[in-house]
Design a protein around this motif. Structure first.
Motif, PDB file in Angstrom:
ATOM      1  N   GLY A 176      -6.279  -3.751 -12.920  1.00  0.00           N
ATOM      2  CA  GLY A 176      -7.545  -3.655 -12.208  1.00  0.00           C
ATOM      3  C   GLY A 176      -7.633  -4.374 -10.881  1.00  0.00           C
ATOM      4  N   LEU A 177      -6.507  -4.635 -10.235  1.00  0.00           N
ATOM      5  CA  LEU A 177      -6.557  -5.240  -8.900  1.00  0.00           C
ATOM      6  C   LEU A 177      -7.293  -4.281  -7.973  1.00  0.00           C
ATOM      7  CD1 LEU A 177      -5.424  -7.777  -7.405  1.00  0.00           C
ATOM      8  CD2 LEU A 177      -3.644  -6.262  -6.536  1.00  0.00           C
ATOM      9  N   PRO A 178      -8.279  -4.760  -7.225  1.00  0.00           N
ATOM     10  CA  PRO A 178      -9.052  -3.861  -6.366  1.00  0.00           C
ATOM     11  C   PRO A 178      -8.175  -3.154  -5.328  1.00  0.00           C
ATOM     12  CG  PRO A 178     -10.132  -5.991  -6.548  1.00  0.00           C
ATOM     13  CD  PRO A 178      -8.776  -6.142  -7.180  1.00  0.00           C
ATOM     14  N   PRO A 179      -8.494  -1.919  -5.004  1.00  0.00           N
ATOM     15  CA  PRO A 179      -7.735  -1.185  -3.990  1.00  0.00           C
ATOM     16  C   PRO A 179      -7.741  -1.929  -2.658  1.00  0.00           C
ATOM     17  CG  PRO A 179      -9.252   0.279  -5.128  1.00  0.00           C
ATOM     18  CD  PRO A 179      -9.584  -1.119  -5.564  1.00  0.00           C
ATOM     19  N   GLY A 180      -6.603  -1.922  -1.981  1.00  0.00           N
ATOM     20  CA  GLY A 180      -6.504  -2.551  -0.673  1.00  0.00           C
ATOM     21  C   GLY A 180      -6.062  -3.998  -0.685  1.00  0.00           C
ATOM     22  N   VAL A 181      -6.059  -4.650  -1.835  1.00  0.00           N
ATOM     23  CA  VAL A 181      -5.623  -6.046  -1.907  1.00  0.00           C
ATOM     24  C   VAL A 181      -4.106  -6.118  -1.795  1.00  0.00           C
ATOM     25  CG1 VAL A 181      -5.512  -8.116  -3.355  1.00  0.00           C
ATOM     26  CG2 VAL A 181      -7.623  -6.792  -3.221  1.00  0.00           C
ATOM     27  N   ALA A 182      -3.412  -5.266  -2.522  1.00  0.00           N
ATOM     28  CA  ALA A 182      -1.955  -5.184  -2.448  1.00  0.00           C
ATOM     29  C   ALA A 182      -1.595  -3.747  -2.094  1.00  0.00           C
ATOM     30  CB  ALA A 182      -1.326  -5.577  -3.781  1.00  0.00           C
ATOM     31  N   ASN A 183      -0.761  -3.598  -1.080  1.00  0.00           N
ATOM     32  CA  ASN A 183      -0.430  -2.277  -0.575  1.00  0.00           C
ATOM     33  C   ASN A 183       1.079  -2.101  -0.526  1.00  0.00           C
ATOM     34  OD1 ASN A 183      -3.264  -1.452   0.510  1.00  0.00           O
ATOM     35  ND2 ASN A 183      -2.912  -3.543   1.199  1.00  0.00           N
ATOM     36  N   LEU A 184       1.540  -0.928  -0.884  1.00  0.00           N
ATOM     37  CA  LEU A 184       2.961  -0.626  -0.929  1.00  0.00           C
ATOM     38  C   LEU A 184       3.259   0.467   0.088  1.00  0.00           C
ATOM     39  CD1 LEU A 184       5.654  -1.100  -2.438  1.00  0.00           C
ATOM     40  CD2 LEU A 184       4.968   0.700  -4.020  1.00  0.00           C
ATOM     41  N   VAL A 185       4.240   0.213   0.958  1.00  0.00           N
ATOM     42  CA  VAL A 185       4.640   1.168   1.978  1.00  0.00           C
ATOM     43  C   VAL A 185       6.091   1.543   1.706  1.00  0.00           C
ATOM     44  CG1 VAL A 185       4.952   1.557   4.449  1.00  0.00           C
ATOM     45  CG2 VAL A 185       3.091   0.110   3.657  1.00  0.00           C
ATOM     46  N   LEU A 186       6.352   2.814   1.461  1.00  0.00           N
ATOM     47  CA  LEU A 186       7.712   3.281   1.172  1.00  0.00           C
ATOM     48  C   LEU A 186       8.265   4.062   2.353  1.00  0.00           C
ATOM     49  CD1 LEU A 186       7.099   4.522  -2.477  1.00  0.00           C
ATOM     50  CD2 LEU A 186       8.155   2.380  -1.777  1.00  0.00           C
ATOM     51  N   GLY A 187       9.553   3.923   2.579  1.00  0.00           N
ATOM     52  CA  GLY A 187      10.212   4.666   3.653  1.00  0.00           C
ATOM     53  C   GLY A 187      11.439   3.919   4.131  1.00  0.00           C
ATOM     54  N   THR A 188      12.111   4.481   5.122  1.00  0.00           N
ATOM     55  CA  THR A 188      13.315   3.844   5.651  1.00  0.00           C
ATOM     56  C   THR A 188      12.959   2.714   6.607  1.00  0.00           C
ATOM     57  OG1 THR A 188      13.495   5.373   7.499  1.00  0.00           O
ATOM     58  CG2 THR A 188      14.617   5.997   5.460  1.00  0.00           C
ATOM     59  N   GLY A 189      13.864   1.764   6.739  1.00  0.00           N
ATOM     60  CA  GLY A 189      13.627   0.611   7.599  1.00  0.00           C
ATOM     61  C   GLY A 189      13.268   0.954   9.029  1.00  0.00           C
ATOM     62  N   PRO A 190      14.062   1.800   9.716  1.00  0.00           N
ATOM     63  CA  PRO A 190      13.751   2.114  11.110  1.00  0.00           C
ATOM     64  C   PRO A 190      12.403   2.801  11.306  1.00  0.00           C
ATOM     65  CG  PRO A 190      16.010   2.728  10.606  1.00  0.00           C
ATOM     66  CD  PRO A 190      15.360   2.357   9.298  1.00  0.00           C
ATOM     67  N   VAL A 191      11.966   3.589  10.321  1.00  0.00           N
ATOM     68  CA  VAL A 191      10.714   4.323  10.459  1.00  0.00           C
ATOM     69  C   VAL A 191       9.511   3.481  10.037  1.00  0.00           C
ATOM     70  CG1 VAL A 191       9.422   6.348   9.658  1.00  0.00           C
ATOM     71  CG2 VAL A 191      11.860   6.537  10.152  1.00  0.00           C
ATOM     72  N   VAL A 192       9.613   2.813   8.899  1.00  0.00           N
ATOM     73  CA  VAL A 192       8.481   2.077   8.339  1.00  0.00           C
ATOM     74  C   VAL A 192       8.613   0.565   8.544  1.00  0.00           C
ATOM     75  CG1 VAL A 192       7.204   1.606   6.213  1.00  0.00           C
ATOM     76  CG2 VAL A 192       8.115   3.875   6.626  1.00  0.00           C
ATOM     77  N   GLY A 193       9.806   0.036   8.378  1.00  0.00           N
ATOM     78  CA  GLY A 193      10.011  -1.415   8.443  1.00  0.00           C
ATOM     79  C   GLY A 193       9.805  -2.017   9.807  1.00  0.00           C
ATOM     80  N   ARG A 194      10.275  -1.355  10.854  1.00  0.00           N
ATOM     81  CA  ARG A 194      10.149  -1.922  12.200  1.00  0.00           C
ATOM     82  C   ARG A 194       8.696  -2.040  12.650  1.00  0.00           C
ATOM     83  NH1 ARG A 194      13.654  -3.566  15.485  1.00  0.00           N
ATOM     84  NH2 ARG A 194      12.638  -3.055  17.422  1.00  0.00           N
ATOM     85  N   PRO A 195       7.860  -1.014  12.499  1.00  0.00           N
ATOM     86  CA  PRO A 195       6.472  -1.164  12.966  1.00  0.00           C
ATOM     87  C   PRO A 195       5.602  -2.057  12.092  1.00  0.00           C
ATOM     88  CG  PRO A 195       7.041   1.157  12.631  1.00  0.00           C
ATOM     89  CD  PRO A 195       8.162   0.341  12.096  1.00  0.00           C
ATOM     90  N   SER A 196       5.932  -2.234  10.814  1.00  0.00           N
ATOM     91  CA  SER A 196       5.009  -2.912   9.901  1.00  0.00           C
ATOM     92  C   SER A 196       4.681  -4.352  10.254  1.00  0.00           C
ATOM     93  CB  SER A 196       5.494  -2.798   8.452  1.00  0.00           C
ATOM     94  OG  SER A 196       6.731  -3.424   8.288  1.00  0.00           O
TER      95      SER A 196
END
Length: 114
Positions: free
Chosen positions: A67-87
């Protein structure tokens, strides 16, 4: 929000969004340790390795189940160059493995602006 730790008193205060990038060698306990900051009231964004995201997926399923409220913990999946660099561009605090070039370079870039 303070607690006793031996003879010391440890307190936390929200610092904003906390981002974490984990390598493929991350174990479940390492991901949980990176999530200590949200305990102080911060939103948490995790980008696990694209080659080993299963630990993170299991953890986030468990967080949703309890029951952790939405938005408290967020998971972003993808490759490092696409997702990891901008995050790390947004979070107030970023945790990443130094051997990972995209993480090391982005932390240095963001730190230079502050």
């Amino acid at each position: 929000m303070a607690e006793r730790c031996g003879r010391s008193e440890v307190g936390g205060k929200p610092a904003g969004v906390v981002g974490a990038i984990t390598p493929g060698t991350s174990r479940f306990h390492q991901i949980v340790a990176k999530m200590a900051r949200p305990r102080a009231g911060c939103t948490f964004v995790l980008k696990p390795s694209e080659v080993a995201p299963l630990n993170a997926l299991v953890l986030f399923d468990a967080l949703k189940a309890v029951g952790l409220p939405p938005g408290v913990a967020n998971l972003v999946l993808g490759t490092g160059p696409v997702v990891g660099r901008p995050s790390p561009a947004i979070p107030a605090s970023t945790s990443c493995p130094s051997p990972v070039p995209s993480g090391r370079d982005r932390v240095a870039e963001v730190a230079a602006r502050t």
